[in-house]
Structure formats: C-alpha cells, structure tokens
Design an enzyme around this catalytic site. Structure first.
Site, PDB file in Angstrom:
ATOM      1  N   GLU A 283      -1.197  -8.813   5.108  1.00 53.91           N
ATOM      2  CA  GLU A 283      -1.103  -8.977   6.565  1.00 53.91           C
ATOM      3  C   GLU A 283      -2.466  -8.897   7.248  1.00 53.91           C
ATOM      4  OE1 GLU A 283      -0.517  -6.244   4.962  1.00 53.91           O
ATOM      5  OE2 GLU A 283      -0.995  -4.471   6.152  1.00 53.91           O
TER       6      GLU A 283
ATOM      7  N   CYS B 122       0.842  -1.201   0.000  1.00 55.02           N
ATOM      8  CA  CYS B 122       0.000   0.000   0.000  1.00 55.02           C
ATOM      9  C   CYS B 122       0.880   1.257   0.000  1.00 55.02           C
ATOM     10  CB  CYS B 122      -0.970  -0.055   1.185  1.00 55.02           C
ATOM     11  SG  CYS B 122      -2.364   1.073   1.010  1.00 55.02           S
TER      12      CYS B 122
ATOM     13  N   HIS C  30      -3.472  -5.659   1.169  1.00 59.31           N
ATOM     14  CA  HIS C  30      -2.821  -5.873   2.472  1.00 59.31           C
ATOM     15  C   HIS C  30      -2.843  -7.360   2.865  1.00 59.31           C
ATOM     16  CE1 HIS C  30      -2.377  -1.680   3.966  1.00 59.31           C
ATOM     17  NE2 HIS C  30      -3.376  -1.447   3.150  1.00 59.31           N
TER      18      HIS C  30
END
Lengths: 89, 226
Positions: B197, B87, B195
């Site tokens: 994660e 990002c 993302h």
C-alpha cells in the site's frame, strides 16, 4: 489454595536468539570473558487461586500453550509454590 | 462491481488508512472494520494492516488473535475468502494460526526501514495471481520482527505447495529461505512483511505495489457475509 507462579518463556533450542547473540558479543568488550550460550527470555509472575497444585499446574500449562508462549518458537519452564493468603510460602 | 475490502483496525494499527486510500485509488471500495466487532459485514476481501496491534504486548499478534473480529476473519478465510496480512497483520495471522510459522526479531537486532527488492515466486495466491512469475518489485519494508521462522517440515510443505509467494533478493532480516511472504494451502490467505500500500504512487517512490493490490481486487469471490 493460593499459588505464586513464575513462568519463564524461552526460545526453543535451535531458534536463533538475536538478543542473546548481541549480549554475548558485547560482554567481552566490557571485560567479561569466557561467556557463551547467552539466551534471552522473559519472566511472567502471577498469583493463582486453584483447588489443588495439580489443577494449578494444568491451568498454567494451558495458558502457556494458548497465550503465554508461541509454541512455534518458544517453550516455557514453570515454577509453582503454594502460599497462604498473605502470600507467604 | 468493484471489490469491497474490509480493513481491520486494532488499537495500535497505523497503516489502515494507507490501505484504504490505496484500494480506493485503484477503484476498489474499502472500509475500516473495528476489531471489537464480531462481523465483517459484506466484503469480498479482508486486509489486516500494519502497526502495533494492542501495543504488540507479550508478542506481536499475541493479543490481537483474541480480538472479537478474528472469529469472522477465520470464518471468511475458511470459506475461501481472500485475507491479506501486511507486516503486523502477517504477525497477527501467524499467531491466529491462519498461516504457519512465526516472525522472530530481525537478525542482528536491526530495525529495517528501506525499500526491498522482492521476487514473485508463486502466482498461486490472491495477491500475486495477476503478476507474472519472477517479476521483481520494489516495495517498502519497515519492521523489527520480520524474520520468518518455521519448522523444517513446514518449510518443506511451503516449498512443495508453491506457497512461498515473495522472496527478498537481498535478505534484510535473516528470514528463512529469504521469505518475504507466504500463503495458505488455498492461496486465499497471504501474509507478507513488505507494504504494497506504500508503493502505489510514483510520488511515494514506487508503484510496484499496484499489481499486487490489483490481483487482490480482481480475485473472483462471491460476496460473503460473515
């Protein structure tokens, strides 16, 4: 010598400008017809001390390339005006 | 030994702890590295996390690229070490010249915050090496400037080199060629808007980020000290 510098950062030709497009679509709703080609940029102003106008221009060009613009999507128009110590042209 | 990942923290980063937790949950080691440091210490991989580094002033990534740590990140990348920008981290890597192109404001000026379907279109990267080609993953996206833009020549080079790593199935931001993530020539530097994660636990709605992060942890790399 002292210079008043204005850098206009603009999106390059051919790069989509979502802000400009949104403004262009909005204007007719507010009664402003006949507007086309809206492009949004930003204006950066500062005072620069340099030995000569040539040196000032070279320095500003370097700033634009390395920091003030992203050359992949932006270019710039620079205006430089010599002023006295009080900032008067 | 588990891979050790350095997660760069800029003033304004806000996803660094998510990355650290996700890496640790997968058995890796992770530590936060301050942007003002000049050394990464000993690490196998670097993640530049999401957020708003230096407030995104001027342009996202424009100031972050001059942070002292970026010299070490560039050296790590040049030595073949894995570097992943997520990002805002992707924006930082493009501004730093570690990846080509730029990330423009989303088409329609829409901030997107949703789960995107991504297709793995190249396994020639440290983030996708262990994920079969064509796999579709559900991974969250959350950005305003994710509209990937580059010159026609760069796009041709990305395609020819199989460097378009992830594509959106349903383009959410106007990104050129549906690009969600790309890598450098060596495949060791990857940037992506989604993302991974945030997709590492069923409780979070998806575990599809796991195979991506596992690829990163499994990347064979000598422990570099930069």
């Amino acid at each position: 010598m002292r210079f008043e510098v204005q850098v206009e950062v603009r999106l390059r030709e051919g790069i989509a400008d979502p802000q400009g497009q949104t403004i262009e679509r909005s204007l007719p709703h507010l009664g402003f017809g006949g507007v086309s080609g809206v492009r949004v940029g930003k204006s950066i102003r500062f005072t620069l001390d340099a030995a000569s106008e040539e040196q000032a221009r070279a320095e500003v060009a370097d700033m634009c390339t390395r920091f003030l613009t992203n050359p992949v999507i932006e270019d710039s128009a620079v205006s430089i005006e010599a002023v006295d110590a009080a900032g008067v042209a | 030994m588990a891979a050790r990942v350095g997660v760069v923290l800029f003033p304004g980063s806000n996803c660094e702890h998510d990355v650290v937790e996700a890496i640790r949950a997968l058995g890796g080691e992770a530590d936060i590295v301050w942007h003002g440091d000049r050394s990464l210490g000993q690490c196998d991989a670097v993640v530049v996390p999401g957020g708003f580094a230096h407030g995104d002033y001027l342009r996202p990534g424009a100031i972050a690229r001059f942070s002292p740590i970026m010299g070490a990140v560039a050296q790590h990348a040049a030595a073949g070490g894995p570097v992943v920008g997520i990002c805002n981290g992707f924006q930082v890597l493009t501004e730093a010249g570690l990846l080509p192109g730029a990330l423009q404001k989303n088409a329609g000026l829409k901030f997107v915050c949703t789960t995107a379907s991504l297709r793995v279109d190249s396994t020639h990267s440290v983030l996708t090496s262990a994920v079969p080609h064509g796999t579709v993953l559900q991974v969250p996206i959350n950005h305003f400037e994710g509209n990937y833009t580059c010159s026609p020549a760069t796009l041709a080079a990305l395609r020819a080199g199989e460097r378009i790593v992830l594509r959106y199935l349903d383009n959410p931001n106007g990104s050129m060629d549906d690009i969600a993530g790309i890598c450098n020539d060596g495949g060791n530097v990857v940037g992506l808007m989604p993302h991974p994660e945030r997709a590492t636990s069923a409780l979070l709605g998806s575990t599809d980020g796991v195979p991506l992060l596992r690829s990163l942890l499994a990347t064979p790399s000598a422990v570099l000290e930069v």
